[in-house]
Scaffold this active site. Structure first.
Site, PDB file in Angstrom:
ATOM      1  N   CYS A 120       0.965  -1.365   0.175  1.00 13.44           N
ATOM      2  CA  CYS A 120       0.119  -0.103  -0.194  1.00 13.44           C
ATOM      3  C   CYS A 120       0.974   1.462   0.111  1.00 13.44           C
ATOM      4  CB  CYS A 120      -1.131  -0.031   1.643  1.00 13.44           C
ATOM      5  SG  CYS A 120      -1.883  -1.583   1.393  1.00 13.44           S
ATOM      6  N   ALA A 121       1.389   0.967  -1.013  1.00 11.67           N
ATOM      7  CA  ALA A 121       2.772   2.360  -0.806  1.00 11.67           C
ATOM      8  C   ALA A 121       2.466   3.906  -1.373  1.00 11.67           C
ATOM      9  CB  ALA A 121       3.408   1.814  -2.222  1.00 11.67           C
ATOM     10  N   ALA A 122       1.433   4.052  -2.072  1.00  9.33           N
ATOM     11  CA  ALA A 122       1.151   5.445  -2.584  1.00  9.33           C
ATOM     12  C   ALA A 122       1.446   6.610  -1.250  1.00  9.33           C
ATOM     13  CB  ALA A 122       0.481   5.843  -3.360  1.00  9.33           C
ATOM     14  N   GLY A 124       5.099   6.797  -1.822  1.00  5.09           N
ATOM     15  CA  GLY A 124       6.636   5.754  -1.835  1.00  5.09           C
ATOM     16  C   GLY A 124       6.902   6.616  -0.589  1.00  5.09           C
ATOM     17  N   GLY A 125       6.678   7.292   0.530  1.00  2.91           N
ATOM     18  CA  GLY A 125       7.720   7.542   0.759  1.00  2.91           C
ATOM     19  C   GLY A 125       8.933   6.243   1.709  1.00  2.91           C
ATOM     20  N   LYS A 126       7.733   5.557   2.256  1.00  2.00           N
ATOM     21  CA  LYS A 126       8.180   4.270   2.679  1.00  2.00           C
ATOM     22  C   LYS A 126       9.077   3.491   1.727  1.00  2.00           C
ATOM     23  CE  LYS A 126       5.508   4.284   6.929  1.00  2.00           C
ATOM     24  NZ  LYS A 126       4.315   5.257   5.971  1.00  2.00           N
ATOM     25  N   ASP A 144      -0.451   0.471  -5.977  1.00  2.86           N
ATOM     26  CA  ASP A 144      -0.904   0.762  -5.079  1.00  2.86           C
ATOM     27  C   ASP A 144      -2.222   0.376  -5.299  1.00  2.86           C
ATOM     28  OD1 ASP A 144      -0.892   3.524  -2.281  1.00  2.86           O
ATOM     29  OD2 ASP A 144      -3.024   3.345  -3.484  1.00  2.86           O
ATOM     30  N   ARG A 149      -3.146   7.202  -7.187  1.00  3.32           N
ATOM     31  CA  ARG A 149      -2.419   7.819  -6.403  1.00  3.32           C
ATOM     32  C   ARG A 149      -1.337   7.119  -7.249  1.00  3.32           C
ATOM     33  NH1 ARG A 149      -3.375   8.231  -1.178  1.00  3.32           N
ATOM     34  NH2 ARG A 149      -1.745   6.234   0.255  1.00  3.32           N
ATOM     35  N   CYS A 242      -1.590   4.491  10.871  1.00  2.00           N
ATOM     36  CA  CYS A 242      -1.504   5.520  11.490  1.00  2.00           C
ATOM     37  C   CYS A 242      -2.401   5.731  11.963  1.00  2.00           C
ATOM     38  CB  CYS A 242      -1.044   6.805  10.254  1.00  2.00           C
ATOM     39  SG  CYS A 242      -2.065   7.089   9.250  1.00  2.00           S
TER      40      CYS A 242
END
Length: 537
Positions: A120-122, A124-126, A144, A149, A242
């Site tokens: 679930c990447a968007a 893309g920070g991680k 994603d 996204r 989060c």
């Protein structure tokens, strides 16, 4: 800040004596941070190169960076910092990211050579964090399920200079069917009710009131079930959110443990100065825990939380799980060789017939560990190529004259006129929707090869036969980033050794030692080839 009454009542019930300290954080400034891109340089090198002369993208000259304890290369930034307005942001030297959001990728224990999935990447920070840990080796699939996204996701992977990644737009079930238990590491930073985002974005409060915790938990259940299918025996899965709700955190993990007895929680132990809090299985006393034995339920104490009143972060939850090796088998992980590279790319094959593609062996099955799945390199490669019109020839001609120092490794993939470099570890994608099926090298048109912005961002300054080397304080650096044509002195166009170089053609424009994009030098002017979407605003 007006917090929902239901949220306040729940948090007071959970935190008891800590509740006042927790709610007091909502009257304080939010925490903010950034992370230096380890694919390009480290934090110490960044400080040494740019801090003293004032070219750093954050902080002031002489000010020591305030490191984020759990994130390599992560630093806290203040209200006075504007890193998104600095050219170093556009060069991909760092990624602006909330500090507690840097924790999951650090806990996943990614190493060079691993096969990694960010489910679930968007935006893309991680993924950029995981890519830095791979150091150009192995494979990163960053996905994603929201098509819109993936645009930001693809751009952030390109800006970071990620050469061993692909970007997909799929549902978790489709990835599980296509890959099977292929990955050494899987990160699931799941969609959630976002309680840890309230201080950062007050719009999240309205979102929380519209989307219930129960609805989010049901979505997480479905995602985690498919994610577990993608983990290789002996591999690890990191689940994070989060949010603070135990229904979306401990209970989601408990459900997975009840369904998959081959998974165990890896206890996470952090130094006291990090300020992390352990998971709370006792908060599930009133919940249905799916018949999970007490000893398995107790494993949830080995998960962790970032609380804003205990640590400098907005809030996060993380659980690391390991899949047990199969009986009689040793736990093994894929290891990719070091990047030595050569120019002998395999030929672009003709596409199989539609009927043959439908019967392609290996689709939906897990590949043997360390072996390429059947069908690799046979589907989706574009029309057959005649010897007279082989796009490889155009690419090789371009690379030998323009990029003599470049040493790529991988497999060529053709989509129309576009050529991609795919990681060697990548199996056949079949019918998966690959937004970026590899590193976009450029387009092989009828007459020539034209390099991409993505290729430029993944290069080193020393790779290029011709480069224009600017400093972020130079007027020409800003003019280039705005898309303007430049008129540098001929002696400013240099070769791989940094000395003035004769010749004309494609030129790598670098700022502070890092590629910014392409230009075309005709001996008098440098035509700006920076695409509009990459320009400084």
């Amino acid at each position: 800040m007006r917090l929902p009454d239901k949220f306040k009542n729940t948090m007071r019930s959970l935190l008891e004596g800590e509740a006042d300290a927790f709610f007091a954080t909502y009257a304080q400034p939010r925490t903010a941070g950034l992370r230096i891109n380890g694919l390009k340089l480290g934090l110490t090198e960044y400080e040494e190169r740019f801090r003293d002369d004032g070219r750093a993208g954050f902080g002031s000259a002489g000010r020591t960076a305030d490191p984020i304890p759990w994130a390599a290369g992560g630093v806290y930034i203040g209200e006075e910092d504007r890193p998104g307005k600095h050219l170093h942001y556009y060069l991909g030297l760092y990624y602006i990211q909330e500090p507690s959001a840097m924790l999951p990728a650090e806990l996943l224990d990614v190493r060079p050579g691993h096969r990694v999935l960010d489910l679930c990447a968007a935006p893309g920070g991680k993924s950029t964090q995981l890519a830095a840990k791979l150091a150009g080796r192995g494979l990163l699939v960053t996905n994603d399920n929201a098509a819109e996204r993936t645009k930001a996701l693809a751009k952030n992977t390109e800006r970071a200079g990620m050469a061993n990644a692909i970007v997909t737009n799929e549902e978790p079930a489709a990835l599980a069917a296509a890959f099977g238990d292929f990955f050494d590491r899987v990160l699931v930073d799941a969609p959630c009710s976002g309680e840890g985002m309230f201080r950062k974005d007050e719009d999240m409060i309205r979102e929380w009131e519209r989307h219930s915790v129960e609805r989010c938990a049901a979505m997480q259940e479905a995602i985690l079930r498919e994610a577990a299918k993608l983990v290789a025996p002996g591999g690890k899965l990191l689940y994070s959110t989060c949010t603070f709700s135990p229904k979306e955190n401990e209970l989601s993990v408990a459900r997975l443990l009840s369904e998959r007895p081959d998974f165990d929680v890896v206890p996470l132990e952090a130094p006291p100065e990090w300020g992390l809090a352990p998971g709370r299985p006792d908060w599930l006393a009133a919940e249905d825990t799916f018949g999970l034995p007490e000893e398995r339920l107790a494993q949830l104490a080995g998960t962790v939380r970032v609380w804003p009143h205990r640590a400098r972060g907005e809030g996060h939850y993380a659980a690391l799980l390991v899949r047990r090796p199969e009986p009689g088998a040793e736990a093994g992980e894929s290891v990719a060789p070091a990047n030595d590279g050569d120019w002998q790319f395999p030929p672009l094959p003709a596409p199989p017939a539609i009927a043959a593609a439908a019967k392609r062996p290996g689709r939906g099955e897990a590949s043997p560990r360390g072996k390429k799945p059947a069908g690799k390199g046979t589907a989706g490669k574009g029309p057959a190529t005649s010897a007279e019109d082989d796009p490889r020839d155009k690419l090789l001609a371009f690379a030998k004259t323009t990029l003599p120092g470049w040493r790529p490794r991988g497999t060529l993939y053709r989509r129309g006129e576009q050529l991609y470099l795919q990681p060697e570890e990548l199996p056949d994608l079949g019918r998966l929707n690959a937004v970026r099926p590899g590193l976009l090298l450029g387009s092989a048109t009828k007459h020539r090869f034209e390099p991409s912005q993505a290729l430029a961002m993944g290069l080193r300054m020393e790779d290029a036969a011709l480069s224009l080397r600017l400093r972020s304080g130079d007027g020409d650096a800003l003019r280039y980033m705005k898309g303007e044509t430049l008129q540098p002195e001929p002696a400013a166009i240099v070769g791989t050794d940094g000395e003035p170089a004769p010749g004309r053609g494609w030129t790598l424009v670098c700022i502070d030692g890092f590629p910014a994009g392409w230009g075309r030098w005709d001996g008098t002017i440098l035509k700006n080839e920076l695409l509009p979407g990459w320009r400084w605003i």
